[in-house]
Motif scaffolding. Structure first.
Motif, short mmCIF file in Angstrom:
data_model
loop_
_atom_site.label_atom_id
_atom_site.label_comp_id
_atom_site.label_asym_id
_atom_site.label_seq_id
_atom_site.Cartn_x
_atom_site.Cartn_y
_atom_site.Cartn_z
N GLU A 143 0.76 5.18 -1.61
CA GLU A 143 0.71 6.33 -0.71
C GLU A 143 1.81 7.32 -1.02
N ILE A 144 2.98 6.78 -1.37
CA ILE A 144 4.10 7.67 -1.67
C ILE A 144 3.72 8.54 -2.85
N ASP A 145 3.14 7.91 -3.86
CA ASP A 145 2.74 8.67 -5.03
C ASP A 145 1.74 9.76 -4.66
N VAL A 192 18.58 0.84 -5.33
CA VAL A 192 18.40 -0.22 -4.33
C VAL A 192 17.09 0.03 -3.60
N ASP A 193 16.30 -1.00 -3.43
CA ASP A 193 15.10 -0.84 -2.61
C ASP A 193 14.73 -2.18 -1.99
N VAL A 194 14.03 -2.10 -0.87
CA VAL A 194 13.61 -3.31 -0.18
C VAL A 194 12.29 -3.80 -0.77
N SER A 195 11.60 -2.92 -1.49
CA SER A 195 10.28 -3.30 -1.98
C SER A 195 10.38 -3.83 -3.41
N MET A 196 10.01 -5.11 -3.58
CA MET A 196 10.04 -5.72 -4.90
C MET A 196 9.06 -5.00 -5.81
N SER A 256 0.84 -1.19 0.00
CA SER A 256 0.00 0.00 0.00
C SER A 256 0.88 1.25 0.00
N GLU A 257 2.09 1.03 0.55
CA GLU A 257 2.98 2.16 0.77
C GLU A 257 3.34 2.86 -0.54
N VAL A 258 3.58 2.07 -1.58
CA VAL A 258 4.05 2.66 -2.83
C VAL A 258 3.03 3.66 -3.35
N LEU A 285 20.16 9.25 -0.42
CA LEU A 285 19.03 8.74 0.36
C LEU A 285 17.96 9.81 0.28
N SER A 286 17.11 9.71 -0.72
CA SER A 286 16.11 10.75 -0.93
C SER A 286 14.80 10.33 -0.30
N GLU A 287 14.43 11.01 0.78
CA GLU A 287 13.17 10.74 1.48
C GLU A 287 13.07 9.28 1.91
N VAL A 288 14.15 8.77 2.48
CA VAL A 288 14.19 7.36 2.88
C VAL A 288 14.29 7.19 4.40
N ILE A 289 15.17 7.99 5.04
CA ILE A 289 15.44 7.70 6.46
C ILE A 289 14.17 7.74 7.30
N GLU A 290 13.25 8.64 6.95
CA GLU A 290 12.05 8.78 7.79
C GLU A 290 11.11 7.58 7.66
N HIS A 291 11.44 6.65 6.74
CA HIS A 291 10.63 5.44 6.62
C HIS A 291 11.12 4.32 7.53
N LEU A 292 12.24 4.55 8.21
CA LEU A 292 12.75 3.51 9.12
C LEU A 292 12.33 3.82 10.55
N ASP A 293 12.02 2.79 11.30
CA ASP A 293 11.79 2.99 12.73
C ASP A 293 13.08 3.53 13.33
N LEU A 325 19.77 4.99 -3.09
CA LEU A 325 19.38 4.05 -2.02
C LEU A 325 17.94 4.32 -1.58
N GLY A 326 17.11 3.30 -1.63
CA GLY A 326 15.68 3.50 -1.41
C GLY A 326 15.12 4.21 -2.63
N CYS A 327 15.40 3.65 -3.79
CA CYS A 327 15.11 4.35 -5.06
C CYS A 327 13.62 4.39 -5.35
N GLY A 328 12.83 3.59 -4.62
CA GLY A 328 11.38 3.60 -4.85
C GLY A 328 11.07 3.26 -6.30
N GLN A 329 10.22 4.05 -6.91
CA GLN A 329 9.78 3.75 -8.27
C GLN A 329 10.71 4.29 -9.34
N HIS A 372 17.71 -5.57 -5.18
CA HIS A 372 16.78 -5.78 -4.08
C HIS A 372 17.58 -5.97 -2.80
N GLY A 373 17.32 -5.16 -1.80
CA GLY A 373 18.05 -5.34 -0.55
C GLY A 373 17.57 -4.35 0.49
N SER A 374 17.90 -4.66 1.74
CA SER A 374 17.54 -3.76 2.82
C SER A 374 18.75 -2.94 3.23
N LEU A 375 18.55 -1.66 3.40
CA LEU A 375 19.64 -0.78 3.80
C LEU A 375 19.98 -0.94 5.27
N ALA A 376 19.21 -1.75 5.96
CA ALA A 376 19.49 -1.95 7.38
C ALA A 376 20.59 -3.01 7.57
N1 SAH Z 1 13.86 7.78 -3.07
C1 SAH Z 1 12.51 7.83 -3.59
C2 SAH Z 1 11.52 7.01 -2.76
C3 SAH Z 1 11.30 7.49 -1.36
S1 SAH Z 1 10.06 6.53 -0.52
C4 SAH Z 1 12.05 9.26 -3.72
O1 SAH Z 1 12.74 10.15 -3.30
O2 SAH Z 1 10.98 9.47 -4.26
C5 SAH Z 1 11.06 5.52 0.53
C6 SAH Z 1 11.60 4.29 -0.13
O3 SAH Z 1 12.50 3.68 0.76
C7 SAH Z 1 10.52 3.26 -0.45
O4 SAH Z 1 10.63 2.87 -1.79
C8 SAH Z 1 10.86 2.12 0.48
O5 SAH Z 1 10.56 0.85 -0.07
C9 SAH Z 1 12.33 2.30 0.70
N2 SAH Z 1 12.82 1.71 1.95
C10 SAH Z 1 12.29 1.82 3.19
N3 SAH Z 1 13.02 1.12 4.07
C11 SAH Z 1 14.04 0.56 3.38
C12 SAH Z 1 15.13 -0.28 3.72
N4 SAH Z 1 15.33 -0.70 4.98
N5 SAH Z 1 15.97 -0.67 2.75
C13 SAH Z 1 15.79 -0.26 1.47
N6 SAH Z 1 14.79 0.53 1.09
C14 SAH Z 1 13.91 0.95 2.02
#
Ligand code: SAH
Length: 486
Positions: A264-266, A328-332, A260-262, A377-385, A305-309, A359-363
């Motif tokens: 929502e991002i859009d 690189v993104d964790v979401s297939m 659902s996240e993808v 890391l464009s708009e990525v860090i705030e998606h991690l706990d 990193l966290g390239c999304g779409q 495909h991979g996790s940045l964690a």
């Molecule tokens: N960089 C893009 C997308 C940002 S949305 C932009 O600027 O538009 C955040 C992205 O980070 C999502 O695609 C999500 O799947 C990815 N993401 C979140 N946690 C991640 C992790 N641990 N490892 C890799 N990608 C992650």
């Protein structure tokens, strides 16, 4: 070693269906020889209203010891074997779990040829294990089974009922009850959690066990509050395997939550576009700011990193000064959309050699990410706990160590300027946090100091005199090549 499974029936669904589901006929007692002894399956009661299947495992101590020779750490017979030879023969354990896997393999997989619809149906179930070795006691038993939908009764078993003053043994008498689970789910819970509670495997754990754990844990282990303990114990505290399993579980969890996240991002990007006072959407300004900074840094080989779409990846590809681009993104799902956007399958060889999606996790540290000029890391860090953030920090700044790192994140102070955003709300449902300029700067300076980078800040979008810009960007530059993480 002994356990029973009981179900009750209704007029149209007799309880004796259990026999079909287990592929064991209720009218006959059956025996199966396993490498550790003999497994018996029989039905103490079997009528339309109530049916109980019992699994009894008679352990052949001699066979077990013989098998165990040379299998333990360093080739020595495994010390854990000793208990199966000396201990109460009816105690459930990892051997019983193996027997479940062998004797009820179709039921574990949820396959039933006679009643193809039945395995998917939840049914009333009661599982009884009269003597379950449980390191961690009744409390842990509850913490493991209750989140899965079981009502748990776990009574400590006295060492010797004639001498109550001797106290409790390490066994509990366990009863699990649920109406909400399928038989296959129940068997998979037992298959994993019996050895976890026993906490002493009778065999040498290899990487195959990671696959078994993930297969049996499908649908319930990712996201289980005790996931870490379950994984660690199941894999006999072999850290490399545990890490491997945790990483794969994390991928599953994120892949599951991201669907659902993808979208929502859009939507969020669109929302930003709508609420933006200037004609240029914020997402576009962000990409421009990033491209600018990358050019200034002279980077040619770049990680998104966290390239999304893949919007940024696509923009990078259009500029020939970037010779190698890795998204690189964790979401297939996001990666699939990115690959469609880039038309990866129709790309000429020259272009295709410049871009890759991973495909991979940045964690987790990832050797594939080493040796690049720059990472974004464009708009990525705030998606991690927040507790997961240090893992990403280390993977990027400590391990991959590109010369330049660009990090963008929302500036929460700016949220008051968005009329459509209710007060106190974040910009996106999946944002785990949004920082003020001060918070972001403090974080960035700490990371820079820790890993040997210098850091500067650039506002992205209209820089409001009071609340700052909507997006904040930090540009990190590596100064000390060998700077060590403290
Ligand atoms: N960089 C893009 C997308 C940002 S949305 C932009 O600027 O538009 C955040 C992205 O980070 C999502 O695609 C999500 O799947 C990815 N993401 C979140 N946690 C991640 C992790 N641990 N490892 C890799 N990608 C992650």
């Amino acid at each position: 070693m002994f356990l029973t499974i009981t179900t009750t029936g209704t007029p149209d669904r007799p309880a004796t269906d259990l026999g079909y589901l287990l592929h064991k006929h209720p009218d006959s007692a059956q025996q199966f020889s396993t490498s550790y002894g003999t497994a018996h399956v029989f039905y103490p009661e079997a009528d339309a209203r109530r049916c109980t299947a019992a699994l009894l495992l008679e352990v052949d101590a001699v066979a077990l010891v013989r098998r165990g020779k040379g299998k333990g750490r360093g080739g020595a017979p495994d010390a854990a074997l000793a208990q199966y030879v000396n201990d109460r023969p009816y105690a459930a354990s990892s051997l019983l779990a193996v027997a479940i896997g062998n004797v009820f393999s179709s039921a574990v997989r949820g396959v039933c040829r006679a009643l193809p619809e039945a395995p998917a149906r939840p049914r009333p179930l009661r599982v009884e294990v009269p003597a379950l070795p449980a390191r961690g006691g009744p409390g842990l038993v509850r913490r493991l089974f209750e989140p899965l939908g079981w009502t748990v009764t776990a009574e400590p078993v006295a060492l010797d009922s004639a001498f109550p003053e001797w106290g409790d043994s390490r066994y509990v008498a366990l009863v699990l009850e649920s109406d909400a689970l399928t038989l296959a789910q129940a068997l998979r819970h037992l298959y994993v959690l019996l050895p976890v509670l026993d906490d002493a495997k009778h065999y040498w754990v290899t990487s195959e066990e990671v696959d078994k754990l993930l297969r049996a844990g499908e649908g319930w282990l990712p996201g289980h509050p005790e996931q870490q303990l379950i994984t660690t114990r199941y894999l006999s505290r072999r850290w490399a395997l545990t890490r491997q399993a945790m990483e794969r579980l994390e991928l599953v969890r994120l892949a599951e939550t991201d669907d659902s996240e993808v979208e929502e991002i859009d939507n969020a990007v669109e929302e930003e576009t709508e609420t933006e006072e200037r004609p240029t959407p914020l997402a576009v300004r962000r990409r421009e700011a990033i491209l600018d900074a990358l050019k200034r840094s002279g980077a040619a080989r770049v990680l998104d990193l966290g390239c999304g779409q893949g919007q940024l990846t696509q923009a990078l590809l259009k500029d020939p000064s970037f010779t190698e681009i890795v998204g690189v993104d964790v979401s297939m799902r996001a990666l699939t959309i990115a690959s469609r956007r880039l038309k990866l399958d129709r790309m000429g060889e020259r272009q295709a050699s410049r871009v890759r999606l991973l495909h991979g996790s940045l964690a987790y540290t990832d050797n594939r990410l080493k040796g690049y000029d720059a990472a974004v890391l464009s708009e990525v860090i705030e998606h991690l706990d927040l507790p997961r953030l240090p893992a990403l920090e280390y993977a990027v700044f400590g391990a991959a160590r590109p010369r330049t790192v660009l990090v963008t994140t929302p500036n929460v102070e700016y949220n008051v300027r968005w009329e459509t955003l209710p007060a106190g709300h974040r910009r996106h449902g999946d944002h785990r946090f949004e920082w003020t300029r001060e918070e972001f700067r403090t974080w960035a300076h700490r990371i820079a100091g820790l890993h040997g980078y210098e850091v500067g800040f650039t506002p992205v979008g209209p820089d409001d005199p009071e609340v700052g810009p909507p997006t904040q960007m930090a540009e990190f530059t590596l100064v000390a090549k060998e700077a060590k993480a403290a």
